[in-house]
Design an enzyme around this catalytic site. Structure first.
Site, mmCIF file in Angstrom:
data_model
loop_
_atom_site.group_PDB
_atom_site.id
_atom_site.type_symbol
_atom_site.label_atom_id
_atom_site.label_comp_id
_atom_site.label_asym_id
_atom_site.label_seq_id
_atom_site.Cartn_x
_atom_site.Cartn_y
_atom_site.Cartn_z
ATOM 1 C CG ASP A 22 -1.867 1.163 1.259
ATOM 2 O OD1 ASP A 22 -2.728 1.249 0.364
ATOM 3 O OD2 ASP A 22 -1.759 2.002 2.177
ATOM 4 C CE1 TYR A 27 0.726 7.152 3.481
ATOM 5 C CE2 TYR A 27 1.113 5.093 2.320
ATOM 6 C CZ TYR A 27 0.285 5.899 3.064
ATOM 7 O OH TYR A 27 -0.964 5.463 3.406
ATOM 8 C CG LEU A 189 -1.994 -4.404 14.147
ATOM 9 C CD1 LEU A 189 -0.521 -4.795 14.149
ATOM 10 C CD2 LEU A 189 -2.853 -5.567 14.626
ATOM 11 C CB SER A 191 -5.193 5.482 16.438
ATOM 12 O OG SER A 191 -6.565 5.408 16.149
ATOM 13 C CE LYS A 240 4.456 3.157 9.796
ATOM 14 N NZ LYS A 240 4.304 4.552 10.299
ATOM 15 C CG ASN A 250 1.577 -9.590 12.211
ATOM 16 O OD1 ASN A 250 1.310 -9.999 13.342
ATOM 17 N ND2 ASN A 250 1.720 -8.307 11.941
#
Length: 283
Positions: A22, A27, A189, A191, A240, A250
Site C-alpha cells: 500500500d 508517504y 492494530l 491508531s 504497518k 503476523n
C-alpha cells in the site's frame, strides 16, 4: 514508512509472503518501494502478477486536470507497479505543499467536487493507467454521492479507512457490503501513537484486556486476534510493519501453507460470539 525503513522492510515483507503493498504520494517513498519490488521480481522471489501494489491520489491533486499527471508520477516512481488499484481521498486541499496551511496553521481546503475527481479517475482506468479505482476515508454519504452520480461508469471497488476494534466502522462496513464495495482497514492494530493524530492518554488497543483474554485462549498475540477479527468480518487488512519479528510473526502464525500447495489458510478462528464481544471494545 520512511525511505530508510522502506529499503530494509519492503524486501523483507515480500520475502516472508506479504504481497499487498500500500503506497501513496504522501508517504514520499514510492521510488524506493518501486526499486525494492523490482529487485524481488528480478531475483525470483515473486512474480509481477503476484504483487498487488496500490497508490493514492493526494488531496492537492483533486482538480480533474491534475489527476492523470499525479497518477502518472506515481506510476513512474513505482516503475509502473501501482496499476493494481488507485485510490482517491475524500477531502481536497489547495496548494503546492504536501499539507498546505493558512497563516493560522489550518489546512487549506479546495472547493473541487470529488465527483469531478472521480470522473477523471474513470478516464484513467479507461486509458489503462489503473486496473481498479477506489476511495479512501469516505463516509457513507460521500459514497452515496458517487454511487448516485449521473453517468457513473465505475463504482469504487473499495473504501480504505481507519478500522480496528476501537473504531470498528460497523455501519460503514454494512453499507459497503450492501453495495459490493470492499472495506480496507488501515491502522488495523490501532491508531498511530503520534501526537496530533491521537490523544496519547487514550488506551492502547493491543493492551486491551478483552483482546488479551481472547489471545491467551487461542495461544496467539492480541495483534493476531485484531487481524483475525477483521478478516472474519470480511475486511481487507493493512498492518504497518517496521519490526521484522512482528512482520514474520503476523505471517507465520496467521497463515499456514497447505502441503499440496493450495492457497494460504488461516490457522485459527474466532467463534461467532467473540465478534460482538470485540465490537463492544469500541471507544
Amino acid at each position: 514508512i520512511a525511505n530508510r525503513d522502506a529499503l530494509e522492510f519492503t524486501p523483507f515483507t515480500i520475502e516472508v509472503g506479504f504481497h499487498h503493498i500500500d503506497c501513496a504520494h504522501a508517504y514520499q517513498n514510492e521510488e524506493q518501494i518501486g526499486q525494492d519490488i523490482r529487485s524481488k521480481i528480478a531475483d525470483g522471489t515473486v512474480k509481477r502478477e503476484g504483487i498487488f501494489c496500490t497508490s493514492k491520489l493526494w488531496c492537492t491533486f483533486f482538480r480533474p486536470e491534475l489527476v492523470q499527471p499525479a497518477l502518472e508520477k506515481s506510476l513512474k516512481s513505482l516503475h509502473g507497479l501501482c496499476r493494481s488499484l488507485y485510490y482517491s481521498l475524500s477531502t481536497g486541499s489547495k496548494g503546492e505543499e504536501l499539507y498546505p496551511k493558512d497563516e493560522n496553521g489550518k489546512l487549506i481546503a479546495d472547493s473541487v467536487d470529488f465527483c469531478r475527481t472521480w470522473e477523471a479517475l474513470e478516464k484513467c482506468k479507461d486509458a489503462g493507467l489503473a486496473k481498479s479505482i477506489g476511495v479512501s476515508n469516505f463516509n457513507h454519504k460521500q459514497l452515496e454521492k458517487i454511487l448516485n452520480k449521473p453517468g457513473l461508469k465505475y463504482k469504487p471497488v473499495c473504501n480504505q479507512v481507519e478500522c480496528h476494534p476501537y473504531l470498528n466502522q460497523r455501519k460503514l462496513l454494512d453499507f459497503c457490503k450492501s453495495h459490493d464495495i470492499v472495506l480496507v482497514a488501515y491502522s488495523a492494530l490501532g491508531s498511530q501513537r503520534v501526537k496530533g493524530w491521537v490523544n496519547l492518554n487514550h488506551p492502547v488497543l493491543l493492551d486491551d484486556p478483552v483482546l488479551s483474554a481472547i489471545a491467551q485462549k487461542h495461544k496467539k498475540t492480541p495483534a493476531l486476534v485484531a487481524l483475525r477479527y477483521q478478516i472474519q468480518r470480511g475486511v481487507v487488512v493493512l498492518a504497518k510493519g517496521n519490526n521484522k519479528e512482528w512482520i514474520k510473526e503476523n505471517m507465520q502464525h496467521t497463515l499456514e501453507v497447505h502441503p499440496l500447495g493450495s492457497p494460504h489458510l488461516l490457522d485459527f478462528d474466532l467463534v461467532t460470539n467473540m465478534i460482538p464481544v470485540i465490537n463492544y471494545c469500541r471507544r
